[in-house]
Design a protein around this motif. Structure first.
Motif, PDB file in Angstrom:
ATOM      1  N   HIS A 166      -6.253  -7.235  -2.435  1.00 34.42           N
ATOM      2  CA  HIS A 166      -5.897  -6.164  -1.499  1.00 34.42           C
ATOM      3  C   HIS A 166      -5.975  -6.628  -0.044  1.00 34.42           C
ATOM      4  O   HIS A 166      -5.054  -6.420   0.734  1.00 34.42           O
ATOM      5  CB  HIS A 166      -6.760  -4.915  -1.696  1.00 34.42           C
TER       6      HIS A 166
ATOM      7  N   ASP B 206       0.835  -1.202   0.000  1.00 34.16           N
ATOM      8  CA  ASP B 206       0.000   0.000   0.000  1.00 34.16           C
ATOM      9  C   ASP B 206       0.874   1.258   0.000  1.00 34.16           C
ATOM     10  O   ASP B 206       1.642   1.452   0.945  1.00 34.16           O
ATOM     11  CB  ASP B 206      -0.889   0.031   1.248  1.00 34.16           C
TER      12      ASP B 206
ATOM     13  N   ASN C 264      -9.420  -0.797  -0.844  1.00 33.50           N
ATOM     14  CA  ASN C 264     -10.621  -0.151  -0.291  1.00 33.50           C
ATOM     15  C   ASN C 264     -10.580   1.369  -0.462  1.00 33.50           C
ATOM     16  O   ASN C 264     -11.627   2.004  -0.604  1.00 33.50           O
ATOM     17  CB  ASN C 264     -10.836  -0.520   1.187  1.00 33.50           C
ATOM     18  N   HIS C 265      -9.373   1.962  -0.512  1.00 35.02           N
ATOM     19  CA  HIS C 265      -9.321   3.416  -0.701  1.00 35.02           C
ATOM     20  C   HIS C 265      -9.726   3.810  -2.122  1.00 35.02           C
ATOM     21  O   HIS C 265     -10.426   4.806  -2.307  1.00 35.02           O
ATOM     22  CB  HIS C 265      -7.934   3.960  -0.340  1.00 35.02           C
TER      23      HIS C 265
ATOM     24  N   ASP D 265      -4.645   0.523  -2.658  1.00 37.18           N
ATOM     25  CA  ASP D 265      -4.455   1.607  -1.679  1.00 37.18           C
ATOM     26  C   ASP D 265      -3.271   2.492  -2.085  1.00 37.18           C
ATOM     27  O   ASP D 265      -2.309   2.675  -1.342  1.00 37.18           O
ATOM     28  CB  ASP D 265      -4.297   1.086  -0.244  1.00 37.18           C
TER      29      ASP D 265
ATOM     30  N   HIS E 195      -3.109  -4.052   3.074  1.00 33.03           N
ATOM     31  CA  HIS E 195      -4.226  -3.655   3.945  1.00 33.03           C
ATOM     32  C   HIS E 195      -3.980  -3.753   5.436  1.00 33.03           C
ATOM     33  O   HIS E 195      -4.379  -2.865   6.165  1.00 33.03           O
ATOM     34  CB  HIS E 195      -5.487  -4.463   3.580  1.00 33.03           C
TER      35      HIS E 195
HETATM   36 MN   LIG Z   1      -6.618  -1.061   2.663  1.00 31.32          MN
END
Ligand SMILES: [Mn+2]
Length: 316
Positions: A153, A21, A85-86, A55, A250
């Protein structure tokens, strides 16, 4: 720009470097790519290729520069990247206008709307940057796989992977499951807020793959000033010993690295917290915040400061 045919795509064959990330830390990324011997154009003299676990944005000073670099490499076939998720949040925000606390840069704002202590980005997005980011994120798969290796991720879950394999649009898939779960909840008024939140997290394939499963805790606890009723599920405890190696990001928790079984590797070494470290240099001496890449087939981790270690030790 090319749209995926499936949200689970083939992973590059041959030697690869899987980058954790990045979270807007462009200097760390440039340093890391230098240590890995990639040129500014993403080419490697020995033909290695890059894979990003998602991310790319938020928290660090320059999310647009990171997106721009990774997008150029992906478009030229020199890198692959899965949705984190970002990125998912930014895609959903772009549709709904609902913002998360740490993506104010995307809306061209120096400060977070909720007034919480959030990083001040050095570079803010304008319309062109926003559009380019959204167009790029829409091309990203949720997972990559080849015979000996898987990349996602947050969490590899076979049943969710099967659903993602049949879909080609992460936002549409997310909405489809969000709506199905909401309809189901209307039939079950007895469910409390935590049950409902957990269902949206654990039954939506896009949520599971990008941010993992969660469960209710026996006793609510406080984290970042909020009372929490849920905790992350250590999905790797149920990941079979004979499954192909899975690489995720993550989980920037130092303890996670030593708890993982040998067939799961987390390449998130916490560079997302560097903005906090800049504010409070004595923040957390027990865990150095790094950007790292896992090399395959060598199974070595290389960091942005040039240090390296075996993937099977506790980290460089
Ligand atoms: Mn994440």
């Amino acid at each position: 720009m090319k749209k995926p045919n499936s949200l689970v795509e083939p992973l590059f064959e041959g030697p690869i470097d899987i980058v954790g990330d990045v979270h807007g830390e462009i200097e760390a990324l440039r340093d890391l790519l230098g240590h890995l011997d990639y040129g500014d154009d993403g080419l490697h003299v020995k033909g290695r290729r890059l894979v990003f676990v998602g991310d790319l944005t938020d928290r660090g000073p320059d999310s647009p520069a990171v997106i721009d670099l990774v997008k150029r490499f992906v478009e030229s076939g020199r890198a692959q990247c899965v949705l984190g998720n970002h990125e998912l949040n930014l895609l959903l925000c772009a549709d709904t206008g609902k913002r998360k606390f740490d993506n104010h840069w995307f809306f061209g704002e120096e400060r977070s709307l909720d007034g919480s202590d959030q990083p001040t980005p050095a570079v803010l997005a304008d319309d062109e940057i926003r559009q380019s980011a959204v167009d790029f994120f829409k091309t990203l798969p949720l997972a990559l796989q080849r015979d000996d290796l898987r990349v996602v991720h947050a969490c590899w879950d076979d049943s969710m992977i099967r659903i993602a394999r049949e879909a080609s649009d992460a936002v549409a898939l997310h909405e489809r499951y969000r709506d199905l779960i909401a309809v189901d909840h209307e039939l079950h008024p007895e469910l409390d807020t935590v049950d409902r939140r957990l269902a949206h997290q654990n039954r939506n394939p896009v949520k599971v793959l990008t941010s993992g499963k969660e469960r209710r805790v026996a006793t609510p606890f406080e984290a970042s000033g909020k009372l929490r009723y849920e905790e992350r599920v250590p999905w790797w405890d149920d990941y079979g010993a004979d499954e192909p190696v899975c690489v995720c990001g993550h989980y920037a928790i130092p303890a996670a690295h030593s708890l993982l079984p040998p067939q799961v590797h987390c390449v998130d070494y916490g560079v997302a917290k560097r903005w906090r470290e800049r504010q409070q240099p004595d923040l957390d001496g027990s865990f150095e915040l790094r950007l790292a890449a896992a090399r395959f087939p060598e199974r070595v981790v290389i960091c942005d400061n040039g240090s390296s270690a075996s993937l099977f030790s506790e980290g460089p």
